[in-house]
Write a protein that holds these residues in place. Structure first.
Motif, PDB file in Angstrom:
ATOM      1  N   LYS A 104       0.821  -1.217   0.000  1.00  0.00           N
ATOM      2  CA  LYS A 104       0.000   0.000   0.000  1.00  0.00           C
ATOM      3  C   LYS A 104       0.854   1.266   0.000  1.00  0.00           C
ATOM      4  O   LYS A 104       0.429   2.315   0.475  1.00  0.00           O
ATOM      5  N   GLU A 150      -2.562   2.670   7.212  1.00  0.00           N
ATOM      6  CA  GLU A 150      -2.772   2.082   5.898  1.00  0.00           C
ATOM      7  C   GLU A 150      -2.417   0.594   5.855  1.00  0.00           C
ATOM      8  O   GLU A 150      -3.050  -0.179   5.152  1.00  0.00           O
ATOM      9  N   ASP A 151      -1.376   0.220   6.617  1.00  0.00           N
ATOM     10  CA  ASP A 151      -0.924  -1.180   6.569  1.00  0.00           C
ATOM     11  C   ASP A 151      -0.243  -1.552   7.894  1.00  0.00           C
ATOM     12  O   ASP A 151       0.892  -1.147   8.157  1.00  0.00           O
TER      13      ASP A 151
END
Length: 293
Positions: free
Chosen positions: A216, A268-269
């Protein structure tokens, strides 16, 4: 006309160099004479050796430091080049005059708490040295010895050489002053000095280089650009085990921004792989730009 411009630049550079030497030597001298000397501490360097000699023989600190540097300057001229050596000689001459003829007779001595003496002495010495270093000069001593060691033994780092030399001076101070606390306070003063020196030279642009490996990375980069007003760079990488091609995200931020960057990455990750490296200085767009003197 071009020759005149070059000459004017040389005169300007010389003027700035001398001003840096004078102001830096004055601040440095106050730290040595008013705080470090009276506290019976020696945080490394030739000035500390001069202080220990002065403990037994009442000789001028500045002149003693200059004389100790003479054999080192000869070696510097032979092996490190005349430009470096002549600049150092000029700085040492100014340093000697300022310390012996201005600071010593005019600036009062602090005779209070030794801890305060070591701290304020370290701050002033670090600030003074930073002004001198910023103009591309040195006060000789430890710097010359370190460069010489590194030249003849390339695998021996300059930082390690300075640590060994300064450590030896601090150890010697405990024998000279017959006081273990002299060495302990010397370490405090040396640490303070190096922190102030780095802070002034590298300033607020001391930061982190962050490398992120995540599927990502594109989303992460978009948020870094839009929310933090920082740049991001993609490098092409290949997984050593999977042999899959992937984007590697590279981003430089100030230290105070790292917590925010890490938060964006993990939002995000949660499984992102992050490598963080300390960076002494960052120059360029969004950071400090090198100013040509």
């Amino acid at each position: 006309m071009r020759n005149l411009s070059v000459k004017q630049k040389k005169i300007k550079d010389l003027f700035l160099d001398v001003c840096g030497d004078i102001i830096g030597s004055f601040i440095f001298g106050i730290g040595i004479i008013s705080f470090i000397g009276p506290a019976n501490i020696a945080p490394g360097g030739v000035s500390s050796i001069a202080l220990m000699i002065n403990h037994f023989i009442p000789v001028p600190i500045g002149l003693t430091s200059f004389l100790i540097n003479v054999p080192l300057l000869i070696l510097s001229f032979l092996y490190l080049g005349k430009r470096f050596t002549f600049k150092t000689i000029r700085t040492l001459a100014i340093n000697t005059v300022v310390i012996d003829l201005i600071v010593t007779p005019l600036i009062p001595i602090y005779s209070g708490d030794r801890l305060l003496g070591s701290l304020y002495g370290g701050v002033l010495v670090g600030a003074g040295l930073a002004l001198i270093f910023l103009r591309g000069s040195t006060t000789g001593g430890t710097d010359i010895v370190s460069f010489l060691l590194q030249k003849f033994v390339p695998s021996f780092s300059i930082g390690r050489a300075m640590m060994i030399i300064d450590g030896s001076v601090i150890a010697a101070s405990m024998l000279v002053y017959r006081d273990i606390e002299s060495g302990l306070f010397g370490i405090i003063s040396l640490f303070t000095m190096t922190q102030v020196l780095d802070g002034i030279i590298y300033g607020v642009d001391k930061g982190c280089l962050v490398t992120v490996i995540s599927p990502k990375n594109r989303q992460i980069a978009e948020r870094i650009i839009s929310e933090m007003d920082r740049g991001a760079t993609f490098l092409k990488g290949e997984g050593g085990y999977s042999h899959e091609e992937k984007d590697v995200l590279l981003c430089a931020v100030r230290q105070v921004q790292f917590t925010r960057l890490k938060s964006i990455i993990y939002q995000e990750d949660r499984d992102a792989f992050i490598i963080v490296s300390d960076v002494g200085q960052i120059l360029g767009e969004g950071f400090k730009k090198e100013v040509k003197s």
